[in-house]
Design a protein around this motif. Sequence first.
Motif, short mmCIF file in Angstrom:
data_model
loop_
_atom_site.label_atom_id
_atom_site.label_comp_id
_atom_site.label_asym_id
_atom_site.label_seq_id
_atom_site.Cartn_x
_atom_site.Cartn_y
_atom_site.Cartn_z
N ALA A 81 0.82 -1.22 0.00
CA ALA A 81 0.00 0.00 0.00
C ALA A 81 0.85 1.26 0.00
O ALA A 81 0.37 2.32 -0.40
CB ALA A 81 -0.94 0.01 1.20
N GLU A 82 2.09 1.15 0.48
CA GLU A 82 2.95 2.33 0.56
C GLU A 82 4.31 2.03 -0.06
O GLU A 82 4.80 0.90 -0.03
CB GLU A 82 3.16 2.76 2.02
CG GLU A 82 1.92 3.32 2.69
CD GLU A 82 2.19 3.77 4.12
OE1 GLU A 82 1.28 4.36 4.72
OE2 GLU A 82 3.31 3.53 4.63
N ALA A 83 4.91 3.09 -0.59
CA ALA A 83 6.31 3.06 -1.04
C ALA A 83 6.93 4.36 -0.57
O ALA A 83 6.83 5.39 -1.23
CB ALA A 83 6.40 2.91 -2.55
N ASN A 84 7.53 4.34 0.62
CA ASN A 84 8.00 5.58 1.23
C ASN A 84 9.07 6.28 0.39
O ASN A 84 9.21 7.50 0.46
CB ASN A 84 8.53 5.30 2.64
CG ASN A 84 7.43 5.34 3.68
OD1 ASN A 84 7.20 6.37 4.32
ND2 ASN A 84 6.71 4.24 3.86
N SER A 85 9.80 5.52 -0.40
CA SER A 85 10.84 6.15 -1.22
C SER A 85 10.25 7.06 -2.29
O SER A 85 10.96 7.93 -2.82
CB SER A 85 11.71 5.07 -1.89
OG SER A 85 10.93 4.29 -2.78
N SER A 104 11.13 3.02 -6.40
CA SER A 104 11.47 1.64 -6.06
C SER A 104 10.20 0.86 -5.75
O SER A 104 9.12 1.44 -5.59
CB SER A 104 12.43 1.64 -4.87
OG SER A 104 11.87 2.30 -3.77
N PRO A 105 10.28 -0.47 -5.66
CA PRO A 105 9.08 -1.28 -5.40
C PRO A 105 8.44 -0.95 -4.05
O PRO A 105 9.08 -0.38 -3.16
CB PRO A 105 9.62 -2.71 -5.41
CG PRO A 105 10.89 -2.65 -6.20
CD PRO A 105 11.48 -1.30 -5.89
N PRO A 106 7.15 -1.28 -3.89
CA PRO A 106 6.46 -0.99 -2.63
C PRO A 106 7.11 -1.64 -1.42
O PRO A 106 7.83 -2.63 -1.52
CB PRO A 106 5.06 -1.58 -2.87
CG PRO A 106 4.91 -1.60 -4.36
CD PRO A 106 6.27 -1.87 -4.90
N ALA A 147 0.32 11.72 0.25
CA ALA A 147 -0.19 11.40 -1.09
C ALA A 147 0.91 10.84 -1.96
O ALA A 147 0.67 9.96 -2.80
CB ALA A 147 -0.80 12.64 -1.71
N ALA A 148 2.14 11.31 -1.76
CA ALA A 148 3.26 10.88 -2.61
C ALA A 148 3.63 9.42 -2.39
O ALA A 148 4.09 8.75 -3.33
CB ALA A 148 4.48 11.77 -2.36
N ILE A 149 3.43 8.87 -1.18
CA ILE A 149 3.85 7.51 -0.90
C ILE A 149 2.74 6.49 -1.08
O ILE A 149 2.98 5.28 -0.95
CB ILE A 149 4.42 7.39 0.53
CG1 ILE A 149 3.33 7.59 1.60
CG2 ILE A 149 5.57 8.36 0.73
CD1 ILE A 149 3.80 7.27 3.01
N ASP A 150 1.54 6.93 -1.37
CA ASP A 150 0.40 6.03 -1.55
C ASP A 150 0.49 5.40 -2.94
O ASP A 150 0.35 6.07 -3.95
CB ASP A 150 -0.91 6.82 -1.40
CG ASP A 150 -2.13 5.91 -1.38
OD1 ASP A 150 -2.03 4.74 -1.81
OD2 ASP A 150 -3.19 6.37 -0.94
N THR A 151 0.71 4.09 -2.99
CA THR A 151 0.87 3.42 -4.28
C THR A 151 -0.40 3.41 -5.11
O THR A 151 -0.36 3.21 -6.31
CB THR A 151 1.37 1.98 -4.10
OG1 THR A 151 0.42 1.25 -3.29
CG2 THR A 151 2.74 1.95 -3.43
N ALA A 152 -1.56 3.62 -4.45
CA ALA A 152 -2.82 3.68 -5.19
C ALA A 152 -2.90 4.90 -6.07
O ALA A 152 -3.69 4.95 -7.02
CB ALA A 152 -4.01 3.65 -4.22
#
Length: 242
Positions: A15-19, A26-28, A236-241
């Motif tokens: 659900a998140e990708a903090n990078s 990078s991948p989630p 919003a930036a880290i939300d993979t959705a």
Amino acid sequence: YAVRGGGRGWSPPGAEANSYATGDASPPDLKESFKLGYHADDSPMANRWPTEVPGLRPATEIYLAEVWKVAIDCFELFSVALGLTPDALTRHASAEASSLNVNWYPSLDAVGPPQHGQFRIGAHSDFGALTLLDRQAGYGGLQLQTLDGDWIDAPFVDGSMTVNVGDLLARWTGDRWRSTMHRVLPPSPEDAGEELLSLVSFCGVDPGALIETLDVGGPRTYEPVLAGDYILEKLAAIDTAD
């Protein structure tokens, strides 16, 4: 119990990708989170308590109350250390703008080999003012980035909390205190069964607080920003959705 509305509840793997917050695609992240906060039961952002685990609510509410006391103590210490009045930062502190993430990092046996560049949590700096972290040490644990750009294992002292400066406090101090880049390593073949748990308390400030660089000897001056706007943009930036 999946996250909805105000963002309380279970956040699934991927659900998140903090990078993403740093522009790195990078991948989630290889983690699951249960997100909690300080709002009343009748609030749209009320906590979602699993009925299958009746002991979770009383234990969590005790923890939330005690960790907030520590947060206020930290804000007062920061203010005095900066030569300000003790309430210079605490008057902006807001429990309702704070949250607790219970992060579970599954084992290598459970998730299989990570993708290239995939971490339990990708490299990022924390978005708020202060993070208080109660964590377990392990092969796939927390790392910090030094001023030289090297990655080192974060010091671990059993029975202690890790205190982390976030972006808003860095902006307040003009980088006298930096918001350090950090990451959580992927599960390691050194212990394929290792799973870790972290209690991550994001101790926030009022969304309407104007964060302006204070005259405290920092090397940089940031443009003023509303705390709430800054946090929402980063989330919003880290939300993979998205």
